[in-house]
Motif scaffolding. Sequence first.
Motif, PDB file in Angstrom:
ATOM      1  N   GLU A   1       7.755  -3.521  -6.132  1.00 26.68           N
ATOM      2  CA  GLU A   1       8.339  -5.087  -5.871  1.00 26.68           C
ATOM      3  C   GLU A   1       8.856  -5.488  -4.895  1.00 26.68           C
ATOM      4  N   ILE A   2       9.707  -4.129  -4.679  1.00 24.62           N
ATOM      5  CA  ILE A   2      10.385  -4.748  -3.480  1.00 24.62           C
ATOM      6  C   ILE A   2       9.348  -4.965  -1.894  1.00 24.62           C
ATOM      7  N   ALA A   3       8.532  -3.730  -2.411  1.00 25.38           N
ATOM      8  CA  ALA A   3       7.513  -4.171  -0.701  1.00 25.38           C
ATOM      9  C   ALA A   3       6.597  -5.399  -1.268  1.00 25.38           C
ATOM     10  N   LEU A   4       6.657  -5.941  -2.396  1.00 27.79           N
ATOM     11  CA  LEU A   4       6.289  -7.303  -2.315  1.00 27.79           C
ATOM     12  C   LEU A   4       6.718  -8.613  -1.659  1.00 27.79           C
ATOM     13  N   THR A   5       8.466  -8.083  -2.524  1.00 30.64           N
ATOM     14  CA  THR A   5       9.686  -9.221  -1.332  1.00 30.64           C
ATOM     15  C   THR A   5       9.575  -9.171   0.029  1.00 30.64           C
TER      16      THR A   5
ATOM     17  N   SER B   1      -7.766  -3.695  15.773  1.00 31.18           N
ATOM     18  CA  SER B   1      -9.066  -4.445  16.248  1.00 31.18           C
ATOM     19  C   SER B   1      -9.424  -6.263  15.115  1.00 31.18           C
ATOM     20  N   ASP B   2      -8.272  -6.166  14.218  1.00 30.24           N
ATOM     21  CA  ASP B   2      -8.880  -7.832  14.483  1.00 30.24           C
ATOM     22  C   ASP B   2      -7.220  -8.934  14.056  1.00 30.24           C
ATOM     23  N   PRO B   3      -6.875  -9.963  14.660  1.00 21.22           N
ATOM     24  CA  PRO B   3      -5.874 -10.606  15.458  1.00 21.22           C
ATOM     25  C   PRO B   3      -5.202 -10.777  13.645  1.00 21.22           C
ATOM     26  N   ARG B   4      -6.137 -10.933  12.650  1.00 23.24           N
ATOM     27  CA  ARG B   4      -5.684 -11.598  10.863  1.00 23.24           C
ATOM     28  C   ARG B   4      -4.930 -10.933  10.356  1.00 23.24           C
ATOM     29  N   VAL B   5      -5.029  -9.045  10.869  1.00 20.16           N
ATOM     30  CA  VAL B   5      -3.786  -8.459  10.306  1.00 20.16           C
ATOM     31  C   VAL B   5      -2.840  -8.557  10.995  1.00 20.16           C
ATOM     32  N   LYS B   6      -2.039  -8.180  10.042  1.00 20.27           N
ATOM     33  CA  LYS B   6      -0.363  -7.555  10.290  1.00 20.27           C
ATOM     34  C   LYS B   6       0.002  -6.561   9.409  1.00 20.27           C
ATOM     35  N   GLY B   7       0.870  -5.744   9.514  1.00 28.88           N
ATOM     36  CA  GLY B   7       1.573  -4.895   8.680  1.00 28.88           C
ATOM     37  C   GLY B   7       2.838  -4.459   8.800  1.00 28.88           C
ATOM     38  N   ILE B   8       3.616  -3.863   8.209  1.00 30.93           N
ATOM     39  CA  ILE B   8       4.870  -4.268   8.381  1.00 30.93           C
ATOM     40  C   ILE B   8       5.065  -2.497   7.193  1.00 30.93           C
ATOM     41  N   SER B   9       6.065  -1.985   7.994  1.00 32.51           N
ATOM     42  CA  SER B   9       6.435  -0.532   6.943  1.00 32.51           C
ATOM     43  C   SER B   9       7.608  -0.449   6.765  1.00 32.51           C
ATOM     44  N   LEU B  10       7.881   0.370   5.876  1.00 34.11           N
ATOM     45  CA  LEU B  10       9.064   0.685   4.974  1.00 34.11           C
ATOM     46  C   LEU B  10       9.413   1.899   5.621  1.00 34.11           C
ATOM     47  N   SER B  11      10.935   1.690   5.481  1.00 36.54           N
ATOM     48  CA  SER B  11      11.034   3.438   5.233  1.00 36.54           C
ATOM     49  C   SER B  11      11.928   3.895   4.971  1.00 36.54           C
TER      50      SER B  11
ATOM     51  N   ALA C   1       0.820  -0.981  -0.190  1.00 40.43           N
ATOM     52  CA  ALA C   1      -0.034  -0.255  -0.277  1.00 40.43           C
ATOM     53  C   ALA C   1       0.908   1.251   0.090  1.00 40.43           C
ATOM     54  N   TYR C   2       1.001   2.187  -1.030  1.00 36.30           N
ATOM     55  CA  TYR C   2       1.526   3.390  -0.803  1.00 36.30           C
ATOM     56  C   TYR C   2       0.726   4.686  -1.102  1.00 36.30           C
ATOM     57  N   ASN C   3       0.477   5.269  -0.320  1.00 37.43           N
ATOM     58  CA  ASN C   3      -1.149   5.907  -0.469  1.00 37.43           C
ATOM     59  C   ASN C   3      -2.032   5.684  -0.509  1.00 37.43           C
ATOM     60  N   GLU C   4      -2.642   4.702   0.467  1.00 35.09           N
ATOM     61  CA  GLU C   4      -3.858   3.997   0.231  1.00 35.09           C
ATOM     62  C   GLU C   4      -4.831   4.585   1.255  1.00 35.09           C
TER      63      GLU C   4
ATOM     64  N   ILE D   1       1.301  -4.042   3.907  1.00 39.94           N
ATOM     65  CA  ILE D   1       3.065  -3.205   3.717  1.00 39.94           C
ATOM     66  C   ILE D   1       2.555  -1.875   3.934  1.00 39.94           C
ATOM     67  N   ASN D   2       3.223  -1.179   4.256  1.00 38.33           N
ATOM     68  CA  ASN D   2       3.215   0.030   4.045  1.00 38.33           C
ATOM     69  C   ASN D   2       4.472   0.493   3.461  1.00 38.33           C
TER      70      ASN D   2
END
Length: 316
Positions: A78-82, A62-72, A13-16, A44-45
């Motif tokens: 392509e790299i976000a997917l990786t 709010s939902d234990p199924r959701v995880k997030g990572i944030s890139l610097s 996600a980029y500016n989503e 992925i932010n």
Amino acid sequence: MARKPTITLVSPAYNESQNLKPFYKAVCQAVLPLDRYNWEILLINDGSRDNTWEIITELTGSDPRVKGISLSRNFGKEIALTAGLESIEETDAMIFIDADLQHPPDLIPELVNHWEQGFQIVATQRDSLNTNWLRNLGSRLFYKIMNRFSEIRLEPNATDFRLIDREVLKVLKTFKERTRLFRGLVDWTGFKKVFIKFSAPERLEGKSTFNFNNLSGLAINSFTSYSLWPLRITGFLGLFVLATTCLSLLYMLVTQFVLGYEIYTRMAYFVVFNTFLFGIVLVALGMMAVYIGHIHTEVLLRPLYIVQEKAGFEND
Ligand code: UDP
Ligand code: MG
């Protein structure tokens, strides 16, 4: 009770910020009937400049199924997917899906269905191209050239919206190259694959971040990392120059000294001979290209081959 298999959704996600919640809702809706699986949603932010990350953390809260990572910073899709793929330790399948709802979550059950039938890559193809004719033309040309010259076949209109099995995932994790076209890599692995068609709706909110520069950059990258042809062409050009100059030189010598009816100035000889030398230089460049090509494939550090199946190892 047997363990439920896990399927992980990975969304860059980029500016989503506008799209994330509707996307999350649509996904929840879509996976509702598939409760024989554990679902995991990894967002992925990719260095967004709006409050995408706040929304992601809100969802993870709010939902234990959701995880997030944030890139610097913004590394590109392509790299976000990786990054997404490498941050998941254990899962049975992964589905890559855009967060802007252009990859309809309704299709998820169908992806899963094909996976259950034994396909290890379930890829999707847009059946209608986008409305921008220049982009259409560009992408058509790209696939034509790519498929003509590279070792793997890229399907036109294929998207990143795809499901991959854990086996494919394991292989993808070993890829270390820096410039990458994600779906190209997935195709390269050669696992059992099927295509599903869908028509891409317009983006829900915001606008596409892929502009001409971006896409042509991606095209050049994919071209040079799947094909050594651009390097070799100089050598062939050199051979062509050598052949033509040799022939002209021969023609000039024969007509002047054997048949004796044509006189060429010294300048003419000089020009042809000079071009001949130029041809040698080009051939030398082409030769070097072959060597560079070897280095090139070497530094990409791709695995040499992939063992998909083993037999007779049961007792090891
Ligand atoms: N995206 C990303 N990093 C970027 C650009 C895009 O993570 O630098 C994400 C974006 O949030 C979306 C997906 O990649 O989820 C596809 O992007 P976009 O809709 O801009 O591309 P298009 O649909 O036009 O191919
Ligand atoms: Mg999009």
